[in-house]
Design an enzyme around this catalytic site. Sequence first.
Site, mmCIF file in Angstrom:
data_model
loop_
_atom_site.group_PDB
_atom_site.id
_atom_site.type_symbol
_atom_site.label_atom_id
_atom_site.label_comp_id
_atom_site.label_asym_id
_atom_site.label_seq_id
_atom_site.Cartn_x
_atom_site.Cartn_y
_atom_site.Cartn_z
ATOM 1 N N SER A 161 -3.659 -64.428 -56.286
ATOM 2 C CA SER A 161 -2.607 -64.738 -57.249
ATOM 3 C C SER A 161 -1.856 -63.466 -57.657
ATOM 4 O O SER A 161 -1.331 -62.760 -56.796
ATOM 5 C CB SER A 161 -3.202 -65.485 -58.442
ATOM 6 N N ASP A 191 0.365 -76.018 -54.641
ATOM 7 C CA ASP A 191 0.516 -74.815 -55.453
ATOM 8 C C ASP A 191 2.009 -74.550 -55.645
ATOM 9 O O ASP A 191 2.758 -74.533 -54.670
ATOM 10 C CB ASP A 191 -0.137 -73.635 -54.728
ATOM 11 N N HIS A 207 -3.744 -74.040 -56.315
ATOM 12 C CA HIS A 207 -3.856 -72.647 -56.740
ATOM 13 C C HIS A 207 -5.202 -72.450 -57.428
ATOM 14 O O HIS A 207 -5.616 -73.264 -58.252
ATOM 15 C CB HIS A 207 -2.726 -72.328 -57.719
#
Length: 315
Positions: free
Chosen positions: A156, A257, A287
């Site tokens: 991320s 995501d 995600h």
Amino acid sequence: MPLDPNIAAFLRSLQQNDAPGGEENDVARARARLRALTVDQRDPATRPEVAAVTSTVLAGSIPARVYRPHAATPVPTVVYLHGGGWVLGDLDTHDVHARTLCRDLDAVVVSVDHRLAPEHRYPAAVDDAYTALTWVAQHPEGFGGDPARLVVGGDSAGATLSAVCAQRAHADGLGLAAQLLVYPSTDMAGAYPSRVENGEGYFLTTTELHWFFDRYLGAGESDPTAAEFAADPRVAPLRAGNLAGLAPAVVATAEYDPLRDEGDAYAEALRRAGVRVEHRRFGGLVHGFYGMDRLSPAAAEATAWINTALKRLIG
């Protein structure tokens, strides 16, 4: 493909009113929520086993945790940068990520506790990440012992920082064996279908993305300074002018995501620039799947693919 049923059950169990909102005091609440999900609800006995875990300080000021494999040195070294939107996360929330990498790669993993926004806004995290990477590169004997197999990676926001570090390392002549980019944000100011298609109901929402961006950059979206920052390659690595010569990359994205499309776009941009890329979009996942191994066999399989691909790159 349909949303993984184990992930779907997990999402149903979440209290949606615990998600970050518009108030500044939501930062503390969001940090506590992440810790509850990643640390408090996990049995320590289920953590991947490694040979040793020690705390250290890099470059005199950056806290870090070093995970050592059972294999004897020299082994690769992975400088790991945790996710959390540059606002959340720490060494504890990403302990399992580091342990799993250490075990799967037989590598020393140096997990970096970079500064967080809004207390320390951009570029504090970028500065910490690159300082940590260069410090480890300058002291290989204290880590994996093989300077030819140095990796930067993260998930991320940590993947974004890793992409930025890989670009800067190439510009500075610092050789990297690989970069690991797990669902990175690569173009903060861009407009992508996945931001709309996956904007609600899939763990990370588009509203939360903007909440993170605002706290990281220190200004609202309408502020011209924020727009300038959002187009800076140190924030949006896809905006870099030339990606040729960068370290080989593993890029992983998730079907559900909001960051999916820009992660895919970065993998393709690297490939067009002649960079060796191992890229896969994981169907049915959201995600945050990297670290959801105990919740979903599909997430565990995806994590194993990612780590195996990275191991192939570094040898």
